[in-house]
Design a protein around this motif. Sequence first.
Motif, mmCIF file in Angstrom:
data_model
loop_
_atom_site.group_PDB
_atom_site.id
_atom_site.type_symbol
_atom_site.label_atom_id
_atom_site.label_comp_id
_atom_site.label_asym_id
_atom_site.label_seq_id
_atom_site.Cartn_x
_atom_site.Cartn_y
_atom_site.Cartn_z
ATOM 1 N N GLY A 91 42.805 48.584 42.042
ATOM 2 C CA GLY A 91 42.312 47.218 41.916
ATOM 3 C C GLY A 91 41.722 46.856 40.580
ATOM 4 O O GLY A 91 41.237 45.730 40.405
ATOM 5 N N THR A 135 41.546 45.601 36.775
ATOM 6 C CA THR A 135 42.281 44.483 36.201
ATOM 7 C C THR A 135 42.051 44.331 34.712
ATOM 8 O O THR A 135 41.090 44.845 34.143
ATOM 9 C CB THR A 135 41.878 43.168 36.885
ATOM 10 N N THR A 152 41.926 34.408 38.448
ATOM 11 C CA THR A 152 41.668 35.661 39.154
ATOM 12 C C THR A 152 42.965 36.201 39.723
ATOM 13 O O THR A 152 43.709 35.464 40.385
ATOM 14 C CB THR A 152 40.660 35.456 40.293
ATOM 15 N N SER A 192 44.746 38.998 42.309
ATOM 16 C CA SER A 192 44.440 39.836 43.469
ATOM 17 C C SER A 192 45.751 40.332 44.070
ATOM 18 O O SER A 192 46.805 39.740 43.847
ATOM 19 C CB SER A 192 43.625 39.066 44.506
#
Length: 126
Positions: A55, A57, A68, A70
């Motif tokens: 996860g 970034t 953002t 995801s």
Amino acid sequence: VQLQASGGGLVEPGGSLRLSCAASEFSFGYHAMAWFRQAPGKEREGVTCINRSDGTTYIADSVKGRFTISADNANNTVWLQMNSLKPEDTAVYYCAADPDYYCSEYDLFSSDFNVWGQGTQVTVSS
């Protein structure tokens, strides 16, 4: 693997859009997924990248605090939530994936990715 990007459109400045990138399958090892964008007459720019394994970034300074990324690993989908959109965000947005790359926290280059979606147009205008 094939990538299908969607969610683009026309939005007023200050508005929001959510892009999605769905992968047809993920064989073992497709760790990194990213979003790039290309405006008319400009080079392709790295926007953001996510490592599906942990996860972590990368996000470009130009969109930090507004965009953002995801990932939903169970459904092989990555999203790009774009808030506070500006006219300079207008571009074709592409999703990309690579089996070997691990997103760096410092930069993002298109040459590091070997699988690309078809692109989706985002236009920010009043």
